[in-house]
Design a protein around this motif. Structure first.
Motif, PDB file in Angstrom:
ATOM      1  N   ASP A  84       0.828  -1.204   0.000  1.00 12.82           N
ATOM      2  CA  ASP A  84       0.000   0.000   0.000  1.00 12.82           C
ATOM      3  C   ASP A  84       0.867   1.262   0.000  1.00 12.82           C
ATOM      4  OD1 ASP A  84      -2.253  -1.604   0.161  1.00 12.82           O
ATOM      5  OD2 ASP A  84      -2.597  -1.243   2.295  1.00 12.82           O
ATOM      6  N   ARG A  85       1.952   1.222   0.763  1.00 10.79           N
ATOM      7  CA  ARG A  85       2.814   2.401   0.905  1.00 10.79           C
ATOM      8  C   ARG A  85       3.711   2.632  -0.301  1.00 10.79           C
ATOM      9  NH1 ARG A  85       3.658   0.001   6.065  1.00 10.79           N
ATOM     10  NH2 ARG A  85       5.726  -0.683   5.387  1.00 10.79           N
ATOM     11  N   ARG A  86       4.048   1.570  -1.012  1.00 13.07           N
ATOM     12  CA  ARG A  86       5.128   1.678  -1.989  1.00 13.07           C
ATOM     13  C   ARG A  86       4.720   1.592  -3.456  1.00 13.07           C
ATOM     14  NH1 ARG A  86      10.120   1.460   0.474  1.00 13.07           N
ATOM     15  NH2 ARG A  86      10.056   0.950   2.696  1.00 13.07           N
ATOM     16  N   LEU A  87       3.568   1.030  -3.743  1.00 12.95           N
ATOM     17  CA  LEU A  87       3.167   0.913  -5.142  1.00 12.95           C
ATOM     18  C   LEU A  87       2.693   2.259  -5.684  1.00 12.95           C
ATOM     19  CD1 LEU A  87       1.207  -2.471  -5.166  1.00 12.95           C
ATOM     20  CD2 LEU A  87       3.463  -2.021  -6.147  1.00 12.95           C
ATOM     21  N   VAL A  88       3.112   2.573  -6.907  1.00 14.90           N
ATOM     22  CA  VAL A  88       2.654   3.792  -7.572  1.00 14.90           C
ATOM     23  C   VAL A  88       2.060   3.410  -8.921  1.00 14.90           C
ATOM     24  CG1 VAL A  88       4.377   5.250  -6.452  1.00 14.90           C
ATOM     25  CG2 VAL A  88       4.898   4.231  -8.675  1.00 14.90           C
ATOM     26  N   GLY A  89       1.232   4.285  -9.465  1.00 17.22           N
ATOM     27  CA  GLY A  89       0.654   4.024 -10.777  1.00 17.22           C
ATOM     28  C   GLY A  89      -0.501   3.065 -10.764  1.00 17.22           C
ATOM     29  N   VAL A  90      -0.837   2.542  -9.572  1.00 13.55           N
ATOM     30  CA  VAL A  90      -2.005   1.675  -9.423  1.00 13.55           C
ATOM     31  C   VAL A  90      -2.757   2.133  -8.178  1.00 13.55           C
ATOM     32  CG1 VAL A  90      -0.916  -0.331 -10.514  1.00 13.55           C
ATOM     33  CG2 VAL A  90      -0.769  -0.040  -8.033  1.00 13.55           C
ATOM     34  N   ARG A  91      -4.048   1.808  -8.119  1.00 11.41           N
ATOM     35  CA  ARG A  91      -4.811   2.075  -6.908  1.00 11.41           C
ATOM     36  C   ARG A  91      -4.781   0.823  -6.051  1.00 11.41           C
ATOM     37  NH1 ARG A  91      -9.301   4.080  -9.891  1.00 11.41           N
ATOM     38  NH2 ARG A  91     -10.690   2.734  -8.682  1.00 11.41           N
ATOM     39  N   THR A  92      -4.224   0.941  -4.871  1.00 15.34           N
ATOM     40  CA  THR A  92      -4.102  -0.205  -3.971  1.00 15.34           C
ATOM     41  C   THR A  92      -5.454  -0.506  -3.322  1.00 15.34           C
ATOM     42  OG1 THR A  92      -3.374   1.297  -2.222  1.00 15.34           O
ATOM     43  CG2 THR A  92      -1.663   0.215  -3.532  1.00 15.34           C
ATOM     44  N   PRO A  93      -5.626  -1.717  -2.771  1.00 15.73           N
ATOM     45  CA  PRO A  93      -6.919  -2.083  -2.174  1.00 15.73           C
ATOM     46  C   PRO A  93      -7.296  -1.145  -1.037  1.00 15.73           C
ATOM     47  CG  PRO A  93      -5.494  -4.008  -2.410  1.00 15.73           C
ATOM     48  CD  PRO A  93      -4.652  -2.824  -2.719  1.00 15.73           C
ATOM     49  N   VAL A  94      -8.563  -0.845  -0.949  1.00  7.34           N
ATOM     50  CA  VAL A  94      -9.056  -0.048   0.172  1.00  7.34           C
ATOM     51  C   VAL A  94      -8.970  -0.906   1.434  1.00  7.34           C
ATOM     52  CG1 VAL A  94     -11.051   1.128   1.147  1.00  7.34           C
ATOM     53  CG2 VAL A  94     -10.577   1.286  -1.309  1.00  7.34           C
ATOM     54  N   PRO A  95      -8.323  -0.416   2.486  1.00  7.26           N
ATOM     55  CA  PRO A  95      -8.193  -1.213   3.711  1.00  7.26           C
ATOM     56  C   PRO A  95      -9.515  -1.320   4.456  1.00  7.26           C
ATOM     57  CG  PRO A  95      -7.208   0.953   4.022  1.00  7.26           C
ATOM     58  CD  PRO A  95      -7.625   0.876   2.583  1.00  7.26           C
ATOM     59  N   VAL A  96     -10.213  -2.407   4.219  1.00 10.80           N
ATOM     60  CA  VAL A  96     -11.504  -2.665   4.860  1.00 10.80           C
ATOM     61  C   VAL A  96     -11.283  -3.577   6.058  1.00 10.80           C
ATOM     62  CG1 VAL A  96     -13.774  -3.719   4.545  1.00 10.80           C
ATOM     63  CG2 VAL A  96     -12.748  -2.378   2.694  1.00 10.80           C
ATOM     64  N   GLU A  97     -11.915  -3.250   7.173  1.00  7.37           N
ATOM     65  CA  GLU A  97     -11.766  -4.075   8.382  1.00  7.37           C
ATOM     66  C   GLU A  97     -12.200  -5.510   8.091  1.00  7.37           C
ATOM     67  OE1 GLU A  97     -13.221  -4.154  13.077  1.00  7.37           O
ATOM     68  OE2 GLU A  97     -13.879  -2.550  11.715  1.00  7.37           O
ATOM     69  N   GLY A  98     -11.358  -6.443   8.486  1.00  4.78           N
ATOM     70  CA  GLY A  98     -11.670  -7.857   8.282  1.00  4.78           C
ATOM     71  C   GLY A  98     -11.131  -8.442   6.995  1.00  4.78           C
ATOM     72  N   HIS A  99     -10.483  -7.625   6.146  1.00 10.46           N
ATOM     73  CA  HIS A  99      -9.919  -8.119   4.886  1.00 10.46           C
ATOM     74  C   HIS A  99      -8.795  -9.108   5.202  1.00 10.46           C
ATOM     75  CE1 HIS A  99      -8.701  -8.493   0.860  1.00 10.46           C
ATOM     76  NE2 HIS A  99      -8.421  -7.244   0.546  1.00 10.46           N
ATOM     77  N   ARG A 100      -8.874 -10.305   4.619  1.00 14.19           N
ATOM     78  CA  ARG A 100      -7.877 -11.354   4.866  1.00 14.19           C
ATOM     79  C   ARG A 100      -6.826 -11.452   3.763  1.00 14.19           C
ATOM     80  NH1 ARG A 100     -11.050 -16.405   5.002  1.00 14.19           N
ATOM     81  NH2 ARG A 100     -12.377 -15.235   3.585  1.00 14.19           N
ATOM     82  N   TYR A 101      -6.983 -10.657   2.715  1.00 10.83           N
ATOM     83  CA  TYR A 101      -6.000 -10.600   1.625  1.00 10.83           C
ATOM     84  C   TYR A 101      -5.724 -11.979   1.029  1.00 10.83           C
ATOM     85  CZ  TYR A 101      -5.333  -5.765   2.880  1.00 10.83           C
ATOM     86  OH  TYR A 101      -5.547  -4.426   3.126  1.00 10.83           O
ATOM     87  N   GLN A 102      -6.799 -12.682   0.703  1.00  9.57           N
ATOM     88  CA  GLN A 102      -6.646 -13.917  -0.066  1.00  9.57           C
ATOM     89  C   GLN A 102      -5.946 -13.598  -1.386  1.00  9.57           C
ATOM     90  OE1 GLN A 102     -10.279 -16.073  -0.611  1.00  9.57           O
ATOM     91  NE2 GLN A 102      -9.415 -17.511  -2.075  1.00  9.57           N
ATOM     92  N   ARG A 103      -6.323 -12.491  -1.988  1.00 12.85           N
ATOM     93  CA  ARG A 103      -5.591 -11.932  -3.122  1.00 12.85           C
ATOM     94  C   ARG A 103      -5.396 -10.437  -2.887  1.00 12.85           C
ATOM     95  NH1 ARG A 103      -5.070 -15.201  -7.631  1.00 12.85           N
ATOM     96  NH2 ARG A 103      -3.285 -13.831  -7.979  1.00 12.85           N
ATOM     97  N   TYR A 104      -4.250  -9.938  -3.343  1.00 16.24           N
ATOM     98  CA  TYR A 104      -3.982  -8.501  -3.272  1.00 16.24           C
ATOM     99  C   TYR A 104      -4.308  -7.949  -4.661  1.00 16.24           C
ATOM    100  CZ  TYR A 104      -1.607  -4.104  -2.229  1.00 16.24           C
ATOM    101  OH  TYR A 104      -1.316  -2.773  -2.024  1.00 16.24           O
ATOM    102  N   VAL A 105      -5.438  -7.250  -4.753  1.00 14.90           N
ATOM    103  CA  VAL A 105      -5.962  -6.816  -6.046  1.00 14.90           C
ATOM    104  C   VAL A 105      -5.873  -5.304  -6.160  1.00 14.90           C
ATOM    105  CG1 VAL A 105      -8.007  -6.755  -7.532  1.00 14.90           C
ATOM    106  CG2 VAL A 105      -7.472  -8.814  -6.206  1.00 14.90           C
TER     107      VAL A 105
END
Length: 227
Positions: free
Chosen positions: A119-140
């Motif tokens: 989330d902190r380091r990627l540029v040029g893309v929109r990182t996932p919105v940090p939703v409470e309870g997200h388990r990050y099965q995939r980082y989309v």
């Protein structure tokens, strides 16, 4: 028991309607058809990629027999609101976890920490919105710009450099030939299909691979311009 069996066991009759997401591979809609019912597509929440309760409400008709809620990418769907909608309309409510080959292993806290790093380091893309309870099965991520050409350019760039990635949904189900619904517009579903890109599962990356992912992604991602 698969979805077809679950619908039949619940007594969903031939010709009944079952509300499902169109942001999907089509397997769920095919299971509904195999049960003798007709899939009806509703739009998604753009933050979680799960069915949006308001869209479900608009899709309900007198023939609706069931609602199938898919928990996508490890995001928590709004189960309570969807269950309340189903109960209010007297229809069957079913929940399923997405099956995309990405097994949830390792440590949840580690996945979340790696997600925060990206989330902190990627540029040029929109990182996932940090939703409470997200388990990050995939980082989309979502690739801004002019739609598929930009997202697909990033896919080719990453793959040429040995970074695995996947377009989760390239064609929304309501745009597939076998399920095409002329005149049906699902704006968030269609936008997500154009923009989303699943990066490698976080559990499978070493710290060095995680840093390389950022380097390779940012090298091209920083050149992609928002629309």
């Amino acid at each position: 028991m698969g979805m077809t069996g679950a619908l039949k066991a619940a007594g969903v009759a031939n010709g009944a309607e079952v509300i499902v997401p169109a942001y999907d591979t089509g397997e769920l809609a095919r299971a509904v058809v195999a049960a003798g019912a007709a899939p009806v597509f509703a739009d998604i929440d753009p933050l979680t990629y799960c069915l949006a309760p308001a869209a479900i409400g608009r899709a309900v008709t007198s023939r609706t027999a069931a609602l199938v809620l898919v928990h996508r990418f490890g995001y928590p769907a709004d189960t309570a609101a969807c269950a309340e909608l189903a109960a209010g309309h007297g229809v069957l409510f079913l929940e399923v976890e997405e099956q995309d080959g990405a097994e949830l292993g390792g440590d949840l806290a580690q996945r979340r920490e790696r997600a925060r790093y990206l989330d902190r380091r990627l540029v040029g893309v929109r990182t996932p919105v940090p939703v409470e309870g997200h388990r990050y099965q995939r980082y989309v991520v979502r690739v801004p710009g002019n739609g598929r050409p930009d997202r697909d350019a990033l896919v080719r760039w990453l793959r040429r450099r040995g970074v695995g990635c996947e377009v989760p949904v390239r064609i929304p189900v309501h745009r597939m030939r076998e399920f095409r619904r002329d005149g049906l517009v699902l704006a968030e579903t269609e936008r997500a299909a154009d923009e989303t890109l699943a990066l490698p599962p976080l559990d499978r990356l070493s710290p060095a691979e995680l840093r390389r992912l950022v380097s390779v992604c940012d090298e091209l991602g920083g050149l992609l311009q928002p629309a």
